[in-house]
Design a protein around this motif. Structure first.
Motif, PDB file in Angstrom:
ATOM      1  N   ALA A  98       0.882  -1.166   0.000  1.00 58.10           N
ATOM      2  CA  ALA A  98       0.000   0.000   0.000  1.00 58.10           C
ATOM      3  C   ALA A  98       0.919   1.216   0.000  1.00 58.10           C
ATOM      4  CB  ALA A  98      -0.903  -0.006   1.226  1.00 58.10           C
ATOM      5  N   ALA A  99       0.898   1.958  -1.086  1.00 63.09           N
ATOM      6  CA  ALA A  99       1.916   2.989  -1.307  1.00 63.09           C
ATOM      7  C   ALA A  99       1.686   4.204  -0.411  1.00 63.09           C
ATOM      8  CB  ALA A  99       1.936   3.415  -2.769  1.00 63.09           C
ATOM      9  N   VAL A 135      -4.707  -1.986   8.838  1.00 60.09           N
ATOM     10  CA  VAL A 135      -5.076  -3.196   8.088  1.00 60.09           C
ATOM     11  C   VAL A 135      -3.886  -4.143   7.993  1.00 60.09           C
ATOM     12  CG1 VAL A 135      -5.750  -4.059   5.809  1.00 60.09           C
ATOM     13  CG2 VAL A 135      -6.912  -2.072   6.779  1.00 60.09           C
ATOM     14  N   SER A 136      -2.709  -3.595   7.695  1.00 57.39           N
ATOM     15  CA  SER A 136      -1.504  -4.418   7.595  1.00 57.39           C
ATOM     16  C   SER A 136      -1.159  -5.059   8.927  1.00 57.39           C
ATOM     17  CB  SER A 136      -0.341  -3.542   7.114  1.00 57.39           C
ATOM     18  OG  SER A 136       0.873  -4.253   7.133  1.00 57.39           O
ATOM     19  N   ARG A 142      -6.406 -10.891   4.943  1.00 56.05           N
ATOM     20  CA  ARG A 142      -6.075 -12.181   4.304  1.00 56.05           C
ATOM     21  C   ARG A 142      -7.292 -13.106   4.233  1.00 56.05           C
ATOM     22  NH1 ARG A 142      -1.803 -11.525   8.090  1.00 56.05           N
ATOM     23  NH2 ARG A 142       0.138 -10.799   7.115  1.00 56.05           N
ATOM     24  N   ARG A 143      -8.263 -12.902   5.123  1.00 54.07           N
ATOM     25  CA  ARG A 143      -9.462 -13.750   5.113  1.00 54.07           C
ATOM     26  C   ARG A 143     -10.299 -13.543   3.858  1.00 54.07           C
ATOM     27  NH1 ARG A 143     -12.552 -12.636  10.593  1.00 54.07           N
ATOM     28  NH2 ARG A 143     -12.434 -10.530   9.705  1.00 54.07           N
ATOM     29  N   ALA A 237      -6.503  -6.692  -4.234  1.00 55.82           N
ATOM     30  CA  ALA A 237      -7.930  -6.390  -4.129  1.00 55.82           C
ATOM     31  C   ALA A 237      -8.457  -6.706  -2.737  1.00 55.82           C
ATOM     32  CB  ALA A 237      -8.699  -7.173  -5.186  1.00 55.82           C
ATOM     33  N   ALA A 238      -8.009  -7.813  -2.157  1.00 51.91           N
ATOM     34  CA  ALA A 238      -8.443  -8.168  -0.798  1.00 51.91           C
ATOM     35  C   ALA A 238      -8.049  -7.086   0.198  1.00 51.91           C
ATOM     36  CB  ALA A 238      -7.836  -9.516  -0.394  1.00 51.91           C
ATOM     37  N   PHE A 239      -6.830  -6.606   0.080  1.00 52.59           N
ATOM     38  CA  PHE A 239      -6.365  -5.529   0.968  1.00 52.59           C
ATOM     39  C   PHE A 239      -7.185  -4.259   0.740  1.00 52.59           C
ATOM     40  CE2 PHE A 239      -3.802  -2.118   2.566  1.00 52.59           C
ATOM     41  CZ  PHE A 239      -3.072  -2.651   3.620  1.00 52.59           C
TER      42      PHE A 239
END
Length: 378
Positions: A98-99, A135-136, A142-143, A237-239
């Motif tokens: 994530a930039a 989130v990280s 990851r779910r 996309a999940a992230f």
């Protein structure tokens, strides 16, 4: 929906079809197709958000143009670019970046025998960086990955480097340039700077680029692409969807009611293209009254000036930016892009200055001429 409904809007864009499909898979539907200016979008609802999916194409300039169109059409609060990247440093296949910052590593001056780098950078929105770090750290994103990965991918909030070249070797000239000028970049991609620049010149939109690592520069082969690109796009996309769920829409602040103030009162004669409207106060006006001729940028003027700024940034190397006249002209154009009132003569003078510096760059001339036409007096 800012673009025509009641919900706040988030635009999620991708450069490749496989990236678009990975993002779309996280929306349950139904989908509505929307066509604006010949460009097709899909919209759907996700929590409090009206999500607009956009396929923006590859490389900084093309992506910036398409994002400008989406921003002008829908007026979103959030903009996410989701897709794949080449990994640097200790990145692994499937990791997500994530930039926090995007570097334009190609900016600079190419002189005889030497290249003088003028690498530029744009940050992601602060609230998205904060949310991405959470989130990280928590790892619940990851779910959302389907099918579940064999080994858990990592996520980083870190810089990315963006440019027009696809880098396929760790010892290539471009890879070495990135090593020298953007050493902390964890990955390399091709659209992020243009997308963030489009957001930068639009007031009220927060943006971030999210990439999954599909190759490690030196191992980019057709076989590895077939194996890892879809996987990496799915992880990104999940992230992104976890990030969207962690980000609350802004509640627009109520505008203060206009009151009667003593001292100076300004009545602006505002124009939009070739039509003008006189505005003023109704009721008692105290103090001195000044009448000024100015342009109140409408949606089309703002969209065109934003596009011009994106093109100027993309062609910075050819134009050169050291001249004060050029800098002042760009500042005036940026004022119009941000919706500020700009004196008609001043904006037209700025456009002519930019045309003088732009030389034979056709795209810049075309957009500047359109803006000049919009600002013509009756």
């Amino acid at each position: 929906m800012d673009g025509g409904g009641d919900r706040p809007v988030a635009v999620v864009c991708a450069a490749l079809n496989l990236e678009y499909e990975a993002a779309r898979a996280h929306l349950p539907g139904p989908f509505t197709e929307v066509v604006r200016g010949g460009t097709r979008y899909e919209t759907s609802v996700h929590g409090p958000w009206e999500v607009v999916l956009a396929l923006v194409g590859r490389e900084n300039t093309g992506a910036a143009v398409q994002v400008e169109r989406a921003l002008a059409a829908f007026g979103p609060q959030l903009l996410l670019l989701v897709g794949i990247a080449g990994g640097r440093r200790d990145s692994r296949h499937g990791d997500v970046i994530a930039a926090s910052v995007i570097y334009d590593y190609e900016a600079g001056r190419d002189a005889d025998g030497e290249f003088f780098s003028r690498a530029k950078s744009l940050p992601a929105a602060h609230r998205l960086v904060q949310a991405a770090q959470a989130v990280s750290r928590e790892g619940q994103w990851r779910r959302r990955i389907q099918p579940p990965p064999v080994s858990e991918p990592r996520a980083f909030v870190a810089p990315l480097a963006a440019g027009g070249k696809v880098v396929t070797g760790v010892a290539s000239r471009t890879a070495m340039l990135i090593d020298q000028r953007c050493d902390d970049a964890r990955g390399v991609e091709t659209e992020g700077y243009g997308v963030l620049h489009a957001a930068y010149v639009n007031k009220g939109v927060d943006a971030m680029v999210i990439r999954g690592v599909s190759d490690l520069l030196g191992d980019k082969t057709a076989g590895n692409d077939a194996r890892w690109q879809v996987v990496a796009a799915g992880h990104a996309a999940a992230f992104a969807w976890e990030l969207l769920d962690r980000t609350d829409p802004d509640v627009p602040a109520k505008r203060e009611a206009a009151g009667v103030n003593g001292g100076e009162t300004n009545i602006g004669i505002q124009g939009s293209g070739n039509s003008g409207n006189t505005i003023g106060s109704v009721g008692h006006v105290e103090g001195d009254v000044h009448v000024t001729a100015a342009i109140a940028p409408d949606n089309r003027l703002r969209a065109e000036t934003r596009l011009l700024l994106a093109l100027l940034a993309e062609h910075e190397r050819e134009i050169g930016t050291a001249d004060d006249e050029y800098t002042d002209a760009v500042d005036d154009i940026r004022g119009a892009a941000e919706g500020k009132e700009v004196r008609r003569g001043r904006l037209r003078s700025a456009l002519r200055s930019v045309l003088g510096f732009a030389g034979g760059i056709v795209a810049v001339h075309e957009v500047a001429q359109r803006i000049l036409a919009l600002t013509e007096s009756e």
